[in-house]
Design an enzyme around this catalytic site. Structure first.
Site, short mmCIF file in Angstrom:
data_model
loop_
_atom_site.label_atom_id
_atom_site.label_comp_id
_atom_site.label_asym_id
_atom_site.label_seq_id
_atom_site.Cartn_x
_atom_site.Cartn_y
_atom_site.Cartn_z
N SER A 1 5.57 3.78 2.72
CA SER A 1 6.87 3.16 2.46
C SER A 1 7.94 4.22 2.30
O SER A 1 7.65 5.35 1.84
CB SER A 1 6.76 2.36 1.15
OG SER A 1 8.03 1.97 0.72
N TYR B 1 4.43 1.80 -8.27
CA TYR B 1 4.12 1.36 -6.90
C TYR B 1 4.34 2.51 -5.92
O TYR B 1 3.47 2.84 -5.11
CB TYR B 1 4.97 0.14 -6.52
CG TYR B 1 5.01 -0.12 -5.03
CD1 TYR B 1 3.87 -0.58 -4.37
CD2 TYR B 1 6.16 0.13 -4.27
CE1 TYR B 1 3.89 -0.80 -2.98
CE2 TYR B 1 6.18 -0.09 -2.90
CZ TYR B 1 5.06 -0.55 -2.26
OH TYR B 1 5.07 -0.76 -0.90
N LYS C 1 1.74 4.98 -3.36
CA LYS C 1 1.88 5.33 -1.93
C LYS C 1 1.79 6.85 -1.74
O LYS C 1 1.13 7.33 -0.82
CB LYS C 1 3.20 4.80 -1.37
CG LYS C 1 3.30 3.28 -1.31
CD LYS C 1 2.30 2.68 -0.32
CE LYS C 1 2.42 1.18 -0.22
NZ LYS C 1 1.29 0.55 0.47
P1 NAD Z 1 1.81 -8.88 1.52
O1 NAD Z 1 1.59 -9.01 0.07
O2 NAD Z 1 2.47 -9.99 2.24
O3 NAD Z 1 0.44 -8.54 2.25
C1 NAD Z 1 -0.58 -7.81 1.62
C2 NAD Z 1 -1.87 -8.56 1.84
O4 NAD Z 1 -2.93 -7.84 1.21
C3 NAD Z 1 -1.86 -9.96 1.23
O5 NAD Z 1 -2.23 -10.91 2.21
C4 NAD Z 1 -2.88 -9.89 0.09
O6 NAD Z 1 -3.55 -11.11 -0.11
C5 NAD Z 1 -3.79 -8.78 0.58
N1 NAD Z 1 -4.49 -8.06 -0.49
C6 NAD Z 1 -3.97 -7.58 -1.65
N2 NAD Z 1 -4.93 -6.99 -2.39
C7 NAD Z 1 -6.08 -7.09 -1.69
C8 NAD Z 1 -7.42 -6.67 -1.91
N3 NAD Z 1 -7.77 -6.06 -3.05
N4 NAD Z 1 -8.35 -6.95 -0.98
C9 NAD Z 1 -8.03 -7.60 0.17
N5 NAD Z 1 -6.77 -8.02 0.43
C10 NAD Z 1 -5.81 -7.77 -0.47
O7 NAD Z 1 2.65 -7.51 1.74
P2 NAD Z 1 3.43 -7.01 3.01
O8 NAD Z 1 4.88 -7.13 2.73
O9 NAD Z 1 2.86 -7.57 4.25
O10 NAD Z 1 3.08 -5.45 2.90
C11 NAD Z 1 1.97 -4.90 3.55
C12 NAD Z 1 1.87 -3.44 3.18
O11 NAD Z 1 3.08 -2.78 3.52
C13 NAD Z 1 1.63 -3.17 1.70
O12 NAD Z 1 0.75 -2.11 1.56
C14 NAD Z 1 3.01 -2.79 1.20
O13 NAD Z 1 2.94 -1.94 0.08
C15 NAD Z 1 3.58 -2.07 2.41
N6 NAD Z 1 5.04 -2.08 2.46
C16 NAD Z 1 5.71 -3.28 2.41
C17 NAD Z 1 7.09 -3.31 2.43
C18 NAD Z 1 7.86 -4.61 2.33
O14 NAD Z 1 9.06 -4.58 2.03
N7 NAD Z 1 7.25 -5.76 2.59
C19 NAD Z 1 7.81 -2.10 2.51
C20 NAD Z 1 7.10 -0.90 2.57
C21 NAD Z 1 5.71 -0.91 2.55
#
Ligand code: NAD
Ligand code: UDP
Length: 337
Positions: free
Chosen positions: A124, A148, A152
């Site tokens: 991120s 958080y 990362k």
């Molecule tokens: P999201 O919460 O929609 O998706 C994450 C998925 O991981 C969910 O479906 C959840 O059920 C699953 N999950 C969580 N813990 C788990 C575990 N222990 N075992 C199996 N599955 C598990 O999030 P997103 O927005 O799609 O983000 C995806 C990734 O991108 C994350 O790592 C997040 O930190 C990173 N990210 C997101 C953003 C954003 O703004 N959305 C920005 C930068 C980085």
């Protein structure tokens, strides 16, 4: 080629599954569905007219994860799964460190045991904290303002160490800027549970009347209109970046970090105006105090991704707002049924 997508039922994961299936990959999803729903993957299958395999498994459960690798010949892994709410990470740091770090360590151990060494990791732009210079380059100092963000940074370090220990590994660290938007079909999109933390889902929920008004966190920043500036990127562009990163893993080893952003910064007020134009709705808003830890301005220098991966974001802010709006309208109609 089979790609294992952890967290594939989530927001960015589901859009990436669509693009993987469209590109002809076999897709195996591991998701414990704590922050997502199985129906999303049914929508992915219906959008693409292709099937994928879902394992409703927690990445903390190594035994079940081994079975997934036994059942499929996995070529590479895209690792989205994890916890991502900044505020919650401040309240429950141990939960965040344990979940985000242990899931990744378990995953890498199981990958190693099954001789799978290609990994794309969801990092991120939060790893840049409050950047000293914009646009932000991958070489900018790394710092985070919350647990958080620190997960990362720590995971990036762990993965660099893993790749340094054996040249079999090829790992891409994708530093996302601010993903918004949704698939054109309006059938998958971002579904925050509870009160949204992020700007776009809050705006869309105000637009459909779930929330009364948007609080704009600070209008006294040293920016053109006083509100914070971010690099918003369409989630489909982001998803396509993962396919380019996967392709690159075939011809590289070690770790590489890439910024995935558009290179353009927009203020909170500009995003609200663009959304109002896209939706024809007026967004009631009030100016509220600054939110702790917010960077005044951040946007990407995404030149490295363009040069090394041949990837560039194509979709503009208005299209992001139109697609977010289509998705939210669709969800509200579904909920009303
Ligand atoms: P999201 O919460 O929609 O998706 C994450 C998925 O991981 C969910 O479906 C959840 O059920 C699953 N999950 C969580 N813990 C788990 C575990 N222990 N075992 C199996 N599955 C598990 O999030 P997103 O927005 O799609 O983000 C995806 C990734 O991108 C994350 O790592 C997040 O930190 C990173 N990210 C997101 C953003 C954003 O703004 N959305 C920005 C930068 C980085
Ligand atoms: N923001 C806001 N009101 C909200 C949510 C966010 O004014 O209800 C602002 C926030 O202060 C930041 C920008 O919108 O300047 C983007 O915030 P978001 O949480 O979406 O992304 P991040 O801060 O993690 O980049």
């Amino acid at each position: 080629m089979s790609i294992l997508v952890t967290g594939g039922a989530g927001y960015i994961g589901s859009h990436t599954c669509v693009e993987l299936l469209n590109a002809g990959f076999d897709v195996v999803v591991v998701d414990n569905l704590t922050n997502s729903r199985e129906i999303t993957l049914k929508e992915v299958e219906s959008i693409t007219n292709k099937n994928l395999t879902l394992y409703s498994v927690d990445l903390l459960d190594s035994e079940s994860l081994h079975k997934v690798f036994e059942n499929h010949t996995i070529d590479a892994v895209i690792h989205f799964a994890g916890l991502k709410a900044v505020g919650e990470s401040v309240e429950k740091p141990l939960y965040y460190y344990e979940t985000n770090l242990r899931t990744t360590i378990n995953l890498c151990k199981v990958m190693e045991a099954h001789h799978v060494h290609k990994l794309v990791f969801s990092s991120s732009a939060t790893v840049y904290g409050i950047p000293e210079q914009v646009p932000v380059l991958e070489t900018a100092p790394i710092q985070a303002t919350n647990p958080y963000g620190r997960t990362k940074i720590m995971i990036e370090d762990i993965l660099r160490d893993v790749a340094a220990a054996s040249d079999k590994w090829s790992i891409s660290l994708l530093r996302y800027f601010n993903p918004i938007g949704a698939h054109k079909s309006g059938r998958i999109g971002e579904e925050p549970s509870g009160i949204p933390n992020n700007l776009m889902p809050y705006i869309t929920q105000v637009a459909v009347g779930i929330r009364d008004e948007l609080s704009v966190f600070g209008d006294d920043y040293p920016t053109e209109d006083g509100t914070c500036v971010r690099d918003y990127i369409h989630v489909v562009d982001l998803a396509l970046g993962h396919l380019k990163a996967l392709e690159k893993l075939d011809s590289s080893s070690g770790t590489q970090a890439y910024n995935l952003g558009t290179g353009n910064g927009y203020s909170v007020f500009q995003v609200i105006s663009a959304f109002e134009e896209a939706s024809g709705k007026t967004i009631p808003k009030k100016v509220a105090p600054r939110r702790a830890g917010d960077a005044p301005v951040t946007y990407a220098d995404a030149t490295k991704a363009e040069q090394d991966l041949g990837w560039k974001a194509e979709r503009g802010l208005l299209e992001m707002c139109e697609d977010s709006w289509r998705w939210q309208s669709h969800r509200s109609k579904q909920n009303a049924k």
